[in-house]
Write a protein that holds these residues in place. Sequence first.
Motif, PDB file in Angstrom:
ATOM      1  N   UNK A 213      11.049   5.731   0.309  1.00  0.00           N
ATOM      2  CA  UNK A 213       9.655   5.453   0.669  1.00  0.00           C
ATOM      3  C   UNK A 213       8.724   5.815  -0.475  1.00  0.00           C
ATOM      4  N   UNK A 214       8.997   6.937  -1.119  1.00  0.00           N
ATOM      5  CA  UNK A 214       8.173   7.341  -2.269  1.00  0.00           C
ATOM      6  C   UNK A 214       8.256   6.297  -3.376  1.00  0.00           C
ATOM      7  N   UNK A 215       9.470   5.835  -3.682  1.00  0.00           N
ATOM      8  CA  UNK A 215       9.643   4.840  -4.750  1.00  0.00           C
ATOM      9  C   UNK A 215       8.904   3.547  -4.416  1.00  0.00           C
ATOM     10  N   UNK A 216       9.019   3.106  -3.165  1.00  0.00           N
ATOM     11  CA  UNK A 216       8.350   1.865  -2.777  1.00  0.00           C
ATOM     12  C   UNK A 216       6.838   2.025  -2.792  1.00  0.00           C
ATOM     13  N   UNK A 217       6.348   3.172  -2.362  1.00  0.00           N
ATOM     14  CA  UNK A 217       4.898   3.378  -2.367  1.00  0.00           C
ATOM     15  C   UNK A 217       4.351   3.380  -3.786  1.00  0.00           C
ATOM     16  N   UNK A 218       5.112   3.944  -4.711  1.00  0.00           N
ATOM     17  CA  UNK A 218       4.663   3.957  -6.111  1.00  0.00           C
ATOM     18  C   UNK A 218       4.560   2.541  -6.660  1.00  0.00           C
ATOM     19  N   UNK A 219       5.460   1.666  -6.204  1.00  0.00           N
ATOM     20  CA  UNK A 219       5.467   0.282  -6.687  1.00  0.00           C
ATOM     21  C   UNK A 219       4.498  -0.592  -5.907  1.00  0.00           C
ATOM     22  N   UNK A 220       4.518  -0.445  -4.573  1.00  0.00           N
ATOM     23  CA  UNK A 220       3.853  -1.403  -3.708  1.00  0.00           C
ATOM     24  C   UNK A 220       2.427  -1.021  -3.361  1.00  0.00           C
ATOM     25  N   UNK A 221       2.181   0.257  -3.051  1.00  0.00           N
ATOM     26  CA  UNK A 221       0.859   0.639  -2.550  1.00  0.00           C
ATOM     27  C   UNK A 221      -0.278   0.298  -3.499  1.00  0.00           C
ATOM     28  N   UNK A 222      -0.151   0.575  -4.811  1.00  0.00           N
ATOM     29  CA  UNK A 222      -1.251   0.171  -5.707  1.00  0.00           C
ATOM     30  C   UNK A 222      -1.483  -1.340  -5.671  1.00  0.00           C
ATOM     31  N   UNK A 223      -0.393  -2.098  -5.557  1.00  0.00           N
ATOM     32  CA  UNK A 223      -0.513  -3.560  -5.506  1.00  0.00           C
ATOM     33  C   UNK A 223      -1.250  -3.997  -4.246  1.00  0.00           C
ATOM     34  N   UNK A 224      -0.880  -3.394  -3.099  1.00  0.00           N
ATOM     35  CA  UNK A 224      -1.536  -3.751  -1.853  1.00  0.00           C
ATOM     36  C   UNK A 224      -2.991  -3.314  -1.851  1.00  0.00           C
ATOM     37  N   UNK A 225      -3.262  -2.135  -2.438  1.00  0.00           N
ATOM     38  CA  UNK A 225      -4.638  -1.649  -2.494  1.00  0.00           C
ATOM     39  C   UNK A 225      -5.507  -2.614  -3.280  1.00  0.00           C
ATOM     40  N   UNK A 226      -5.000  -3.058  -4.421  1.00  0.00           N
ATOM     41  CA  UNK A 226      -5.751  -4.013  -5.231  1.00  0.00           C
ATOM     42  C   UNK A 226      -5.867  -5.355  -4.513  1.00  0.00           C
ATOM     43  N   UNK A 227      -4.804  -5.724  -3.767  1.00  0.00           N
ATOM     44  CA  UNK A 227      -4.845  -6.985  -3.014  1.00  0.00           C
ATOM     45  C   UNK A 227      -5.952  -6.959  -1.971  1.00  0.00           C
ATOM     46  N   UNK A 228      -5.991  -5.889  -1.183  1.00  0.00           N
ATOM     47  CA  UNK A 228      -7.011  -5.797  -0.142  1.00  0.00           C
ATOM     48  C   UNK A 228      -8.404  -5.770  -0.756  1.00  0.00           C
ATOM     49  N   UNK A 229      -8.507  -5.107  -1.916  1.00  0.00           N
ATOM     50  CA  UNK A 229      -9.815  -4.945  -2.540  1.00  0.00           C
ATOM     51  C   UNK A 229     -10.335  -6.269  -3.096  1.00  0.00           C
ATOM     52  N   UNK A 230      -9.434  -7.056  -3.644  1.00  0.00           N
ATOM     53  CA  UNK A 230      -9.868  -8.299  -4.295  1.00  0.00           C
ATOM     54  C   UNK A 230      -9.628  -9.536  -3.427  1.00  0.00           C
ATOM     55  N   UNK A 231      -8.886  -9.339  -2.294  1.00  0.00           N
ATOM     56  CA  UNK A 231      -8.542 -10.452  -1.394  1.00  0.00           C
ATOM     57  C   UNK A 231      -7.788 -11.551  -2.137  1.00  0.00           C
TER      58      UNK A 231
END
Length: 598
Positions: free
Chosen positions: A577-595
């Motif tokens: 979960x830690x490894x996936x969050x390091x890879x995925x969470x920043x991507x999703x955060x930027x996705x939600x922010x920029x739509x």
Amino acid sequence: MKLLWFWVFTAASLLFNTSSFALTQDGKTLLIIKGGWNDTRHVLKNWKASDPNPCNWTGITCHLNDQTVRSINLPYMQLGGIISPEIGKLSRLHRLALHQNSLHGYIPAEITQCKDLRALYLRANYLQGSIPPELGNLLNLVILDLSSNSLRGSIPASIGHLSHLRFLNLSTNFFSGEIPNNGVLGSFKNGSFTGNLDLCGLQVQKLCRSSLGFPVVLPHSGNDASTVPPKRLSHYLNGVLIGAMSTMGLALVVLLAFLWICLLSKKGKIGKKYTKVDKQLDHDTGTKLVTFHGDLPYSSHEIIKKLELLDEEDVVGSGGFGTVYKMVMDDSSIFAVKRIDRSREGSDQIFERELEILGSIKHINLVNLRGYCRLPYSKLLIYDYLALGSLDHFLHEHGQEERPLNWNARLRIALGSARGLAYLHHDCCPRIVHRDIKSSNILLDANMEPHVSDFGLAKLLVDDDAHVTTVVAGTFGYLAPEYLHSGQATEKSDVYSFGVLLLELVTGKRPTDPLFVKRGLNVVGWINTQTRENRLQDIVDKRCKDVDAETVEAVLDVAARCTDANPDNRPSMNRILQLLEEVISPCLSEFYDSHSDC
């Protein structure tokens, strides 16, 4: 003269170097924050004043233009201590991830000075106190995860002002009172609030009461009289009393008393629907109904009547343990009902006690078990109904035609599934080995959020000494080599199955796809062959148009660790979960922010 110029140049150089390598203000702030933490593993040993560039420190990333701190990523570091109020001085902080540590104390209100904050992960610590209402000022916040702490009090209505908020998890705390329904708070459902037994409101489908004990919110009630707010009823009675006082006198007083007694009687009946674990037994027929959490707002008669009417027309699927039906209540609420075709030997009392343990488990990425019914001819489990069905059906059959799974959606499914499985492995007591992780056991809600289903059923419904083929027939593509050999399920065999699930999301192919079988390979062997030949373009599902090579390679790397032939080399689900969050969470955060897609 030359000597004079040499000394002038040397002094200027020293002055320049001293000023250039002075620790930045953000660096000084980080050192103060570090002072509030107990770093038992010494993961922050390179956070020191002698290193003038905090952008090189563990867990820190910076903005390129001015070297101010952009993110703090320190999950799973066993950090103790408190979150210092100094955090508010990191004015350009976008992401704060301190989940799965041992932090205590309060969430500092000063954190709301970080006006650019997009993602706040404080899950699975020991934080106390309440949510600072000032969090409603973080107008750029996209992700807020405060789950699995010891937070109390009410949920501030100010959270509803966060118009960009796309992910909210406040589950497994001690929040109480009515959940505000303003702004974005009205769009989050039960999964964001599970595990807070004293919360009520429309989002969790649970009765709220006024200070006098009368029902204030009663969703899904078919009794119109019981849904009249006490305040309206009181005004009505007062109007009648005033208008008729001159003619009725004492008779109306008697009538008022009679109506009051009736109202109290109705109130008592309504309240009985919301007991935390409600057990009803009909000794004549042997029918027994057990509901968990007190969140099924129907009488036992209503539920049993609906269960008895289920027939073949209501079937929506079948699995290794039974047939699944769709049950529609009179108020149009929908539930999934699994009819158990077999069970392990033993008393019904033990079976039901273990079911109550499963019913007590609530997590945003686990399917919620609502209740259990024993009819004379069958045993039925009542679950939340997930609108989009299973990932297997959506990915491989008809779902993709109507709503294709883009890369971002697949990343969200991978991350949510990992969260649910990690919760079973590390946060449940006793820990739960799923035994049957596969795409058909990942269910999707209307927002494409994943929920792990059938956890605990393999152990509950099959004898411990049963052969493996009777446990997971038809899902061999997901099974770890040692599981096939010994039939003994472990957390590491779950990890292997999850790795196969990741490969299924990337390739869009089932583990038993003929492409692998005709070559004498399984999906793991096929991926290894393609990777060695650097054929990334042949691995990724052709229907997925928005992929980027960097995250694909990162997910494949995690999958490779999960599917290592040696179970001792596989990481734990918390580490995955830690490894996936390091890879995925920043991507999703930027996705939600920029739509836009990652």
